[in-house]
Design a protein around this motif. Structure first.
Motif, PDB file in Angstrom:
ATOM      1  N   GLU A 537       0.819  -1.215   0.000  1.00 24.14           N
ATOM      2  CA  GLU A 537       0.000   0.000   0.000  1.00 24.14           C
ATOM      3  C   GLU A 537       0.850   1.261   0.000  1.00 24.14           C
ATOM      4  O   GLU A 537       0.492   2.269  -0.622  1.00 24.14           O
ATOM      5  CB  GLU A 537      -0.946  -0.008   1.201  1.00 24.14           C
ATOM      6  N   GLU A 538       1.981   1.231   0.691  1.00 19.36           N
ATOM      7  CA  GLU A 538       2.837   2.415   0.696  1.00 19.36           C
ATOM      8  C   GLU A 538       3.451   2.672  -0.676  1.00 19.36           C
ATOM      9  O   GLU A 538       3.698   3.822  -1.053  1.00 19.36           O
ATOM     10  CB  GLU A 538       3.909   2.285   1.770  1.00 19.36           C
ATOM     11  N   ILE A 539       3.705   1.626  -1.444  1.00 17.13           N
ATOM     12  CA  ILE A 539       4.121   1.824  -2.839  1.00 17.13           C
ATOM     13  C   ILE A 539       2.972   2.452  -3.616  1.00 17.13           C
ATOM     14  O   ILE A 539       3.159   3.396  -4.405  1.00 17.13           O
ATOM     15  CB  ILE A 539       4.520   0.483  -3.480  1.00 17.13           C
ATOM     16  N   MET A 540       1.784   1.952  -3.380  1.00 20.37           N
ATOM     17  CA  MET A 540       0.595   2.476  -4.049  1.00 20.37           C
ATOM     18  C   MET A 540       0.375   3.951  -3.722  1.00 20.37           C
ATOM     19  O   MET A 540      -0.034   4.740  -4.585  1.00 20.37           O
ATOM     20  CB  MET A 540      -0.621   1.642  -3.626  1.00 20.37           C
ATOM     21  N   VAL A 704       9.423  -1.536   4.435  1.00 20.05           N
ATOM     22  CA  VAL A 704       9.216  -2.196   3.141  1.00 20.05           C
ATOM     23  C   VAL A 704       8.786  -1.168   2.095  1.00 20.05           C
ATOM     24  O   VAL A 704       9.334  -1.098   0.986  1.00 20.05           O
ATOM     25  CB  VAL A 704       8.170  -3.325   3.255  1.00 20.05           C
ATOM     26  N   GLY A 705       7.779  -0.360   2.447  1.00 23.27           N
ATOM     27  CA  GLY A 705       7.311   0.653   1.515  1.00 23.27           C
ATOM     28  C   GLY A 705       8.372   1.684   1.185  1.00 23.27           C
ATOM     29  O   GLY A 705       8.547   2.079   0.027  1.00 23.27           O
ATOM     30  N   ALA A 706       9.117   2.125   2.200  1.00 25.89           N
ATOM     31  CA  ALA A 706      10.140   3.147   1.980  1.00 25.89           C
ATOM     32  C   ALA A 706      11.234   2.639   1.050  1.00 25.89           C
ATOM     33  O   ALA A 706      11.687   3.363   0.136  1.00 25.89           O
ATOM     34  CB  ALA A 706      10.731   3.585   3.320  1.00 25.89           C
ATOM     35  N   ILE A 707      11.691   1.413   1.256  1.00 25.61           N
ATOM     36  CA  ILE A 707      12.770   0.853   0.428  1.00 25.61           C
ATOM     37  C   ILE A 707      12.295   0.674  -1.014  1.00 25.61           C
ATOM     38  O   ILE A 707      12.996   1.031  -1.967  1.00 25.61           O
ATOM     39  CB  ILE A 707      13.251  -0.480   1.021  1.00 25.61           C
ATOM     40  N   ALA A 708      11.091   0.131  -1.181  1.00 27.65           N
ATOM     41  CA  ALA A 708      10.562  -0.053  -2.536  1.00 27.65           C
ATOM     42  C   ALA A 708      10.363   1.284  -3.231  1.00 27.65           C
ATOM     43  O   ALA A 708      10.656   1.425  -4.433  1.00 27.65           O
ATOM     44  CB  ALA A 708       9.250  -0.832  -2.482  1.00 27.65           C
TER      45      ALA A 708
END
Length: 735
Positions: A537-540, A704-708
């Protein structure tokens, strides 16, 4: 909802039970059966997890036995902890709580792990980031009760009112300077006829230790090899044992074809068949390993022999319902993400000691659900539960793995089969291939926007079934998790809904879980559903922000639901200098996560010039857990979550090939090494407020979201398959 009169009286009406055992030992326990469980107050519309998360439910069902947490006072103070220390630092946190209430240096408090105690019901399960949350009030109250009795004993001894006495450095002190150590007062304090007033914990404003960064009480013992894990224990007669396992998951033994030859090998004492393989017991572990490797076994097929990664991926894609054609009147962002299986990979492999006799059994192992382990082992051995003793030992890592007790059960089965005590150790290969793993999952997400607003956000998750038959399911239901398929899946839905929520005002928001019931070795991994679900979701969120032409931080700041979330976002954006110029191939990324009454934000910088070897070079994490008991321990939890995220986002996963993982060692399962982790890490612990929230699982999803997101900004490519770089760059061990 109106409160009862009994509840509304508050802390001062809480009862205390005093268990008086052989003097001069004072043993007390606080009864918190009248404690209040407050629901979270959040802006509308709240998700289920924002009203009552799985931790709230755990605290609620634990209230009837919360009074059974016990402190013993003699010349020393000892807390019998009904949780497991697996490296998360819980023994330090609870020692701080006891030391605070009893005015002791932390080194004067000893914390031991409780044996399995069935009467504790739901109060002896370590999981769901719930230990500090559930123990904070009970331990403070039991320690306050002990302090109250010690003061009362000194009051009687000196004929002084207790209000004129105080405690300091393990003693009661009178106004004229007289001191009586706790050890000299315990016999009088344990007197049944002693009259005491109401004992209350210290006001939090008077805490001098709790909330102060404190080094782990077991740190020196760990680094000097003094901590005794299961296989360090000296149980008379216990012989080293290893198990030959099938070439595919859940295979079983058809026949052992060279038993006599293996028994004739040097040091080999016994060969035994158990449901999961063939045990070899010997005088040394080297001899047991040689015997295991020499076995010739004919195997029955396993449960997923015909499945490999591509087959499982197809099943997951088909299980996640597709979205209908987009509405042409609104903007739409669609994205799919897929996450591989991941090994828990704790440093200590599965291990246990078992001594099974005809009429009793005794087990030693690092267990997070010891009551369920005891019940299951008793049933497998055909013994009454009260004839099985389970000792909980400190464990070398877990990350969800030790919710299950596979090693302890196998050790018991082998000990019964050969009639001798055994020390069972899983090899690293066995732990990777036949240990439990975080299930693979597929994610479909759609957001619709119009007029600068997000109108809807829908996330459909398809996951290989997560096995919850380790006891946590009993928090919601004592039986349904053991029913075929539907029971376990029903609990999965409940846990999914009580952990997953999106912290943004995205209009109509919906989450849906579909689990594919493949018979594989799975278990909750750190952060359970949130690591993948919220990570995706953070990537989204970055994709939505880009579609709307907004900066990722500014967009989050606008759409987050509350000021607490915005505060951690602002903290990392400021400390991490968000938006600073970066060289080509470098970028920043950001993510946020809110769960277990806590929230965190993570900003990372990545060097992705070599796409096959991207490296996180810097990280800034802000974390708000309400009341941090030990800020240094909290920092360690956030750093651990970051390292897990670096590993599972960039390189670490399991390839499934014809019913078995290919990875069999740390050299093949590419968990982050020191060279893969940033030397520049700053962790900001937000100011204390309220009660403690959860921390153990909090740090993974945002990272996870921050790295992606950093990888995407650095390369111009949106990662959709995780880990991002995932070749079979090794020669697999033979099956």
């Amino acid at each position: 909802m109106a409160r009862s009169t009994k509840e509304s009286t508050g802390i001062e009406r809480r009862r205390f039970l005093t268990f008086l055992v052989a003097a001069p030992v004072l043993t007390v326990a606080a009864d918190l059966s009248t404690a209040k469980t407050a629901a979270a107050v959040v802006p509308s519309p709240p998700a289920v997890a924002e009203i009552a998360d799985i931790g709230d439910l755990g605290i609620l069902v634990g209230l009837p036995t919360a009074h059974m947490i016990v402190i013993e006072v003699t010349d020393t103070v000892r807390l019998r902890l009904p949780r497991t220390e697996v490296g998360q630092g819980i023994t330090t946190a609870v020692a701080m709580l006891v030391a605070e209430e009893l005015d002791l240096p932390i080194g004067a408090v000893a914390v031991t792990l409780e044996d399995a105690r069935p009467e504790l019901l739901f109060n002896q399960l370590t999981g769901s980031s719930n230990s500090v949350r559930s123990l904070y009030d009970p331990i403070r109250h039991v320690a306050a009760a002990a302090r109250g009795r010690l003061l009362a004993a000194a009051s009687t001894l000196w004929d002084l009112p207790t209000r004129k006495l105080h405690t300091r450095d393990g003693a009661v002190v009178a106004p004229d300077g007289r001191r009586a150590t706790y050890g000299t007062l315990t016999a009088a304090a344990a007197d049944r006829t002693l009259r005491t007033g109401a004992a209350q914990p210290k006001p939090e404003s008077e805490h001098t230790l709790v909330g102060t960064p404190t080094t782990r009480v077991d740190a020196r013992a760990i680094v000097t090899g003094q901590v005794r894990y299961a296989l360090d224990l000296d149980v008379p007669g216990a012989l080293p044992t290893m198990v030959r396992r099938p070439p595919t998951i859940n295979g079983s033994v058809r026949s052992v074809d060279n038993r006599a030859a293996v028994l004739a090998m040097p040091g080999v004492v016994a060969v035994s068949v158990i449901p999961t393989g063939v045990g070899v017991t010997a005088e040394t572990f080297g001899q047991a390993l040689d015997g295991k490797n020499a076995l010739e076994v004919t195997w029955n097929r396993g449960t997923v022999d015909d499945l490999s990664d591509s087959d499982i991926s197809a099943k997951l894609r088909n299980a996640a319902p597709r979205f209908p054609a987009p509405n042409p009147l609104v903007q739409t962002v669609d994205a799919d993400f897929e996450f591989a299986f991941v090994s828990h990979a704790p440093l200590e492999t599965n291990s246990a000691i078992a001594d099974v006799r005809a009429d009793r059994a005794e087990i030693w192992s690092g267990l997070k659900a010891p009551i369920i382990a005891r019940q299951t082992i008793a049933a497998a051995l055909g013994l009454p539960v009260d004839r099985v003793t389970v000792h909980v030992t400190q464990a070398g890592g877990s990350f969800g793995r030790r919710l299950f007790f596979d090693g302890a059960l196998e050790a018991a089965q082998i000990s019964r089969a050969i009639g001798r005590p055994v020390k069972l150790m899983w090899s690293r290969i066995d732990d990777m291939r036949h240990g439990r793993a975080r299930p693979a999952s597929h994610h479909k997400i759609r957001a619709t926007m119009a007029l600068g607003q997000v109108l809807s956000f829908e996330h459909r998750v398809a996951s290989v079934e997560t096995d919850f038959r380790h006891g946590i399911g009993e928090i919601l239901s004592a039986a349904v998790t053991h029913l075929p398929i539907i029971g376990n899946l029903a609990f999965s839905q409940a846990l999914f809904l009580t952990t997953i929520h999106t912290p943004y005002h995205f209009g109509a928001t919906k989450h849906q879980l579909s689990e594919v019931p493949l018979k594989m070795h799975t278990a909750s991994f750190r952060s359970v559903y949130s690591a993948n679900t919220r990570g995706a979701e953070e990537i989204m969120v970055d994709l939505i922000a880009e579609k709307m032409g907004k900066d990722p931080v500014a967009f989050r700041h606008e759409f987050l639901k509350n000021d607490r979330q915005r505060a951690v976002l602002d903290a990392v954006a400021s400390a991490g200098n968000w938006g600073r110029p970066m060289p080509d191939g470098h970028a920043q990324g950001i993510g946020i996560h809110d769960e277990y009454k806590s929230c965190t934000a993570c900003l990372v910088e990545i060097d992705a010039r070599d796409r096959a070897e991207p490296r996180v070079t810097k990280a800034v994490i802000a974390v708000d857990v309400g009341k941090p008991v030990n800020p240094r321990g909290l920092e360690a939890q956030m750093l651990g979550g970051l390292t897990d995220a670096i590993s599972t986002t960039l390189r670490a996963g399991l390839h499934i090939d014809k019913g078995l993982p290919l990875e069999g060692s740390y050299s093949q399962f590419h968990y982050a090494r020191q060279k893969n982790t940033p030397t520049d890490v700053k962790i900001v612990v937000m100011p204390a407020h309220g009660k403690p929230g959860g921390a153990g699982e909090l740090g993974l999803p945002a990272a996870v979201g921050a790295i992606a997101n950093a990888y995407r900004r650095a390369t111009g490519t949106t990662p959709t398959l995780f880990p991002i770089h995932f070749p079979v760059d090794f020669e697999p061990f033979p099956r």
